[in-house]
Design a protein around this motif. Structure first.
Motif, PDB file in Angstrom:
ATOM      1  N   ASP A  12       9.468   5.648  -3.667  1.00 55.83           N
ATOM      2  CA  ASP A  12       9.151   4.304  -3.186  1.00 55.83           C
ATOM      3  C   ASP A  12       7.647   4.112  -3.358  1.00 55.83           C
ATOM      4  OD1 ASP A  12       8.639   1.955  -1.723  1.00 55.83           O
ATOM      5  OD2 ASP A  12      10.227   2.384  -0.288  1.00 55.83           O
ATOM      6  N   THR A  13       7.262   3.327  -4.363  1.00 61.42           N
ATOM      7  CA  THR A  13       5.873   3.280  -4.811  1.00 61.42           C
ATOM      8  C   THR A  13       5.312   1.866  -4.783  1.00 61.42           C
ATOM      9  OG1 THR A  13       6.247   5.184  -6.264  1.00 61.42           O
ATOM     10  CG2 THR A  13       4.312   3.815  -6.729  1.00 61.42           C
ATOM     11  N   ARG A  14       4.120   1.745  -4.212  1.00 62.83           N
ATOM     12  CA  ARG A  14       3.391   0.479  -4.210  1.00 62.83           C
ATOM     13  C   ARG A  14       2.113   0.632  -5.029  1.00 62.83           C
ATOM     14  NH1 ARG A  14       5.619  -3.111  -0.736  1.00 62.83           N
ATOM     15  NH2 ARG A  14       7.106  -2.229   0.778  1.00 62.83           N
TER      16      ARG A  14
ATOM     17  N   ALA B  53      -7.914   9.704 -12.134  1.00 55.08           N
ATOM     18  CA  ALA B  53      -7.660   9.396 -10.732  1.00 55.08           C
ATOM     19  C   ALA B  53      -7.444  10.680  -9.940  1.00 55.08           C
ATOM     20  CB  ALA B  53      -6.438   8.487 -10.601  1.00 55.08           C
ATOM     21  N   THR B  54      -7.599  10.572  -8.633  1.00 55.14           N
ATOM     22  CA  THR B  54      -7.352  11.694  -7.734  1.00 55.14           C
ATOM     23  C   THR B  54      -6.106  11.413  -6.908  1.00 55.14           C
ATOM     24  OG1 THR B  54      -9.710  12.227  -7.587  1.00 55.14           O
ATOM     25  CG2 THR B  54      -8.273  13.090  -5.853  1.00 55.14           C
ATOM     26  N   ALA B  55      -5.146  12.315  -6.977  1.00 53.53           N
ATOM     27  CA  ALA B  55      -3.908  12.182  -6.219  1.00 53.53           C
ATOM     28  C   ALA B  55      -3.893  13.183  -5.073  1.00 53.53           C
ATOM     29  CB  ALA B  55      -2.697  12.403  -7.121  1.00 53.53           C
ATOM     30  N   THR B  56      -3.627  12.675  -3.877  1.00 51.90           N
ATOM     31  CA  THR B  56      -3.523  13.532  -2.696  1.00 51.90           C
ATOM     32  C   THR B  56      -2.084  13.517  -2.205  1.00 51.90           C
ATOM     33  OG1 THR B  56      -5.819  13.065  -2.067  1.00 51.90           O
ATOM     34  CG2 THR B  56      -4.366  13.949  -0.358  1.00 51.90           C
ATOM     35  N   VAL B  57      -1.518  14.687  -2.001  1.00 47.62           N
ATOM     36  CA  VAL B  57      -0.133  14.818  -1.543  1.00 47.62           C
ATOM     37  C   VAL B  57      -0.148  15.371  -0.125  1.00 47.62           C
ATOM     38  CG1 VAL B  57       2.112  15.877  -1.956  1.00 47.62           C
ATOM     39  CG2 VAL B  57       0.659  15.226  -3.897  1.00 47.62           C
ATOM     40  N   THR B  58       0.532  14.656   0.777  1.00 43.46           N
ATOM     41  CA  THR B  58       0.609  15.065   2.174  1.00 43.46           C
ATOM     42  C   THR B  58       2.065  15.298   2.552  1.00 43.46           C
ATOM     43  OG1 THR B  58      -1.324  13.702   2.705  1.00 43.46           O
ATOM     44  CG2 THR B  58       0.042  14.432   4.547  1.00 43.46           C
ATOM     45  N   PRO B  59       2.414  16.486   3.027  1.00 44.05           N
ATOM     46  CA  PRO B  59       3.799  16.730   3.458  1.00 44.05           C
ATOM     47  C   PRO B  59       4.199  15.788   4.587  1.00 44.05           C
ATOM     48  CG  PRO B  59       2.611  18.789   3.206  1.00 44.05           C
ATOM     49  CD  PRO B  59       1.580  17.702   3.111  1.00 44.05           C
TER      50      PRO B  59
ATOM     51  N   VAL C 225       2.236  10.404  -1.288  1.00 48.43           N
ATOM     52  CA  VAL C 225       1.257  10.527  -2.358  1.00 48.43           C
ATOM     53  C   VAL C 225       0.341   9.309  -2.345  1.00 48.43           C
ATOM     54  CG1 VAL C 225       0.888  10.773  -4.846  1.00 48.43           C
ATOM     55  CG2 VAL C 225       2.896  11.836  -3.768  1.00 48.43           C
ATOM     56  N   VAL C 226      -0.950   9.553  -2.366  1.00 44.29           N
ATOM     57  CA  VAL C 226      -1.951   8.496  -2.487  1.00 44.29           C
ATOM     58  C   VAL C 226      -2.796   8.792  -3.715  1.00 44.29           C
ATOM     59  CG1 VAL C 226      -3.979   7.396  -1.451  1.00 44.29           C
ATOM     60  CG2 VAL C 226      -2.033   8.020  -0.013  1.00 44.29           C
ATOM     61  N   ILE C 227      -2.936   7.802  -4.598  1.00 44.43           N
ATOM     62  CA  ILE C 227      -3.753   7.974  -5.799  1.00 44.43           C
ATOM     63  C   ILE C 227      -4.941   7.017  -5.712  1.00 44.43           C
ATOM     64  CG2 ILE C 227      -3.822   7.934  -8.315  1.00 44.43           C
ATOM     65  CD1 ILE C 227      -0.847   8.406  -8.369  1.00 44.43           C
ATOM     66  N   GLU C 228      -6.123   7.568  -5.851  1.00 45.15           N
ATOM     67  CA  GLU C 228      -7.348   6.782  -5.772  1.00 45.15           C
ATOM     68  C   GLU C 228      -8.051   6.785  -7.126  1.00 45.15           C
ATOM     69  OE1 GLU C 228      -8.811   7.259  -1.194  1.00 45.15           O
ATOM     70  OE2 GLU C 228      -9.176   8.973  -2.537  1.00 45.15           O
ATOM     71  N   VAL C 229      -8.711   5.666  -7.431  1.00 49.87           N
ATOM     72  CA  VAL C 229      -9.414   5.519  -8.700  1.00 49.87           C
ATOM     73  C   VAL C 229     -10.757   4.848  -8.446  1.00 49.87           C
ATOM     74  CG1 VAL C 229      -8.403   3.263  -9.266  1.00 49.87           C
ATOM     75  CG2 VAL C 229      -9.129   4.805 -11.118  1.00 49.87           C
ATOM     76  N   GLU C 230     -11.720   5.165  -9.260  1.00 50.88           N
ATOM     77  CA  GLU C 230     -13.050   4.585  -9.079  1.00 50.88           C
ATOM     78  C   GLU C 230     -13.196   3.326  -9.917  1.00 50.88           C
ATOM     79  OE1 GLU C 230     -17.606   5.821 -10.103  1.00 50.88           O
ATOM     80  OE2 GLU C 230     -16.402   7.319  -9.014  1.00 50.88           O
TER      81      GLU C 230
ATOM     82  N   ALA D 183      -5.335   3.074  -5.064  1.00 49.12           N
ATOM     83  CA  ALA D 183      -4.617   2.334  -6.096  1.00 49.12           C
ATOM     84  C   ALA D 183      -3.098   2.408  -5.963  1.00 49.12           C
ATOM     85  CB  ALA D 183      -5.027   2.844  -7.480  1.00 49.12           C
ATOM     86  N   VAL D 184      -2.588   3.529  -5.443  1.00 45.16           N
ATOM     87  CA  VAL D 184      -1.140   3.741  -5.362  1.00 45.16           C
ATOM     88  C   VAL D 184      -0.801   4.481  -4.077  1.00 45.16           C
ATOM     89  CG1 VAL D 184       0.857   4.910  -6.407  1.00 45.16           C
ATOM     90  CG2 VAL D 184      -0.858   3.843  -7.874  1.00 45.16           C
ATOM     91  N   THR D 185       0.268   4.054  -3.425  1.00 44.94           N
ATOM     92  CA  THR D 185       0.857   4.830  -2.331  1.00 44.94           C
ATOM     93  C   THR D 185       2.335   5.016  -2.643  1.00 44.94           C
ATOM     94  OG1 THR D 185       1.417   2.886  -0.978  1.00 44.94           O
ATOM     95  CG2 THR D 185      -0.763   3.868  -0.653  1.00 44.94           C
ATOM     96  N   SER D 186       2.837   6.199  -2.357  1.00 39.97           N
ATOM     97  CA  SER D 186       4.230   6.475  -2.693  1.00 39.97           C
ATOM     98  C   SER D 186       4.845   7.429  -1.679  1.00 39.97           C
ATOM     99  CB  SER D 186       4.330   7.084  -4.090  1.00 39.97           C
ATOM    100  OG  SER D 186       5.682   7.241  -4.485  1.00 39.97           O
ATOM    101  N   LYS D 187       6.107   7.175  -1.333  1.00 46.44           N
ATOM    102  CA  LYS D 187       6.890   8.081  -0.509  1.00 46.44           C
ATOM    103  C   LYS D 187       7.918   8.744  -1.421  1.00 46.44           C
ATOM    104  CE  LYS D 187       6.506   5.089   3.563  1.00 46.44           C
ATOM    105  NZ  LYS D 187       7.265   4.252   4.543  1.00 46.44           N
ATOM    106  N   VAL D 188       7.964  10.057  -1.369  1.00 45.54           N
ATOM    107  CA  VAL D 188       8.792  10.824  -2.299  1.00 45.54           C
ATOM    108  C   VAL D 188       9.722  11.751  -1.516  1.00 45.54           C
ATOM    109  CG1 VAL D 188       8.760  12.382  -4.288  1.00 45.54           C
ATOM    110  CG2 VAL D 188       6.851  10.789  -3.931  1.00 45.54           C
ATOM    111  N   ARG D 189      10.969  11.851  -1.985  1.00 44.19           N
ATOM    112  CA  ARG D 189      11.914  12.824  -1.432  1.00 44.19           C
ATOM    113  C   ARG D 189      12.303  13.800  -2.546  1.00 44.19           C
ATOM    114  NH1 ARG D 189      11.127  11.972   3.737  1.00 44.19           N
ATOM    115  NH2 ARG D 189      12.688  13.621   3.974  1.00 44.19           N
TER     116      ARG D 189
END
Length: 347
Positions: free
Chosen positions: A75-77, A88-94, A107-112, A120-126
């Motif tokens: 589920d990605t925005r 970009a830098t992607a951070t994954v949080t359990p 998952v949060v992806i940030e870009v400069e 830039a992106v937020t996502s919920k992953v299963r």
């Protein structure tokens, strides 16, 4: 020696990870912007690297323990557009609060941009760990991961999508010979007709090819993302507003701020997959939401293998670098709503 240790599983389920990701060149289809499918590919890469950093790489899980790493929910925005060559830098949080038998990650992806770091992106992953049944049985899943090991994908899913009585009736008695199936959106096909009956929808069937699959036998999440992108392409072409026609007429391109897919069962290589793209709602002449459902027929019964949603809008290309969102005009609204249909695209 098992790669699975209590320390590794603890890191997987409780420790953040960070990695750098770039969009793939293939995803830059119009100017240098990156489409939603390849944004989701970056999410997938961040998830795979989270497993690697926890010392539970996908290869090791499969080769040593017969566990296939499957993304079963996405589920990605998209908050800011990606361009070719972005780093970009992607951070994954359990995120393990949901007791549905899957591994939950955020998952949060940030870009400069111009010296500013943007989310830039937020996502919920299963994620599910599928026990391999194709080759000789492996040792039982190590105790630390056993609660995430499943014999079949989709058991975690909760959905209100149910095949109608007409779909159930049309599927009865269908037996496919994969060697004779070609891609088709023939409206006289009884099951395709039943799947779109009474709905603002488009449907087609095809044989699942091996490049969409993994772990030898089943359709993977990236394959469903490709299907969702193709569903939009086929739908607008059937409605007379193909991607190229709007590009040529007014330099409009589709944009996707939100997409989601949940696997509800498995679809296997060379099975015949029925894909249905249904427009659900148009919001203030600005964006519209659609649902994608996929089915296979087994033992004469329709089996839902995935359901997902996607939000579409349009933007006008201002130059090679910039675009801006536009409102849907009457031609596009009529096409999306099914009140003015163009020529049907050949299957």
């Amino acid at each position: 020696m098992s790669i699975v240790t209590e320390t590794a599983v603890k890191a997987l389920l409780s420790t953040k990870s960070s990695t750098q990701v770039r969009p793939r060149y293939e995803g830059s289809n119009i100017c240098t912007w990156i489409g939603f499918k390849h944004v989701n590919y970056m999410v997938e890469e961040a998830v795979l690297d989270h497993f690697r950093q926890s010392e539970l790489p996908a290869r090791g899980l499969y080769e040593e323990h017969g566990l296939g790493l499957d993304i079963v929910g996405l589920d990605t925005r998209i908050l800011h557009a990606f361009h070719m060559d972005d780093l970009a830098t992607a951070t994954v949080t359990p995120h393990t609060k949901d007791a549905d038998g899957t591994i939950g990650l955020k998952v949060v992806i940030e870009v400069e941009r111009d010296g500013e770091t943007l989310k830039a992106v937020t996502s919920k992953v299963r994620v599910a760990l599928r026990i391999d049944g194709y080759l000789a049985a492996a040792e039982p899943a190590p105790e630390a991961l056993a609660r995430f090991a499943v014999e079949r994908l989709g058991g975690h899913a909760v959905t209100d999508v149910e095949p109608s009585a007409a779909v159930v009736e049309a599927a009865a008695g269908i037996e496919h010979d994969p060697s004779t199936i070609v891609r088709s959106d023939d409206p006289s096909d009884p099951l395709l007709a039943a799947l779109t009956q009474g709905a603002n929808a488009y449907a087609w069937k095809w044989r699942i090819p091996y490049p969409y699959c993994h772990f030898t036998e089943r359709l993977q999440m990236s394959g469903y993302l490709r299907l969702m992108e193709e569903a939009k392409d086929l739908f607008v072409a059937e409605r007379g507003i193909s991607i190229k026609s709007l590009l040529d007429d007014r330099r409009w391109i589709p944009v996707v701020p939100h997409s989601s897919i949940t696997l509800t069962d498995e679809a296997l290589m060379e099975e015949v997959l029925y894909t249905v793209f249904t427009v659900e709602e148009v919001f203030k002449d600005f964006v519209y939401t659609s649902r994608m459902d996929t089915y296979v027929v087994r033992d004469g019964k329709p089996v839902l293998t995935s359901t997902g949603k996607i939000t579409h809008g349009y933007a006008v290309i201002e130059n090679r670098r910039d675009w801006k969102l536009v409102s849907l005009d009457q031609r596009v609204l009529d096409a999306v709503n099914g009140t003015a249909t163009g020529s049907v695209r050949d299957a």
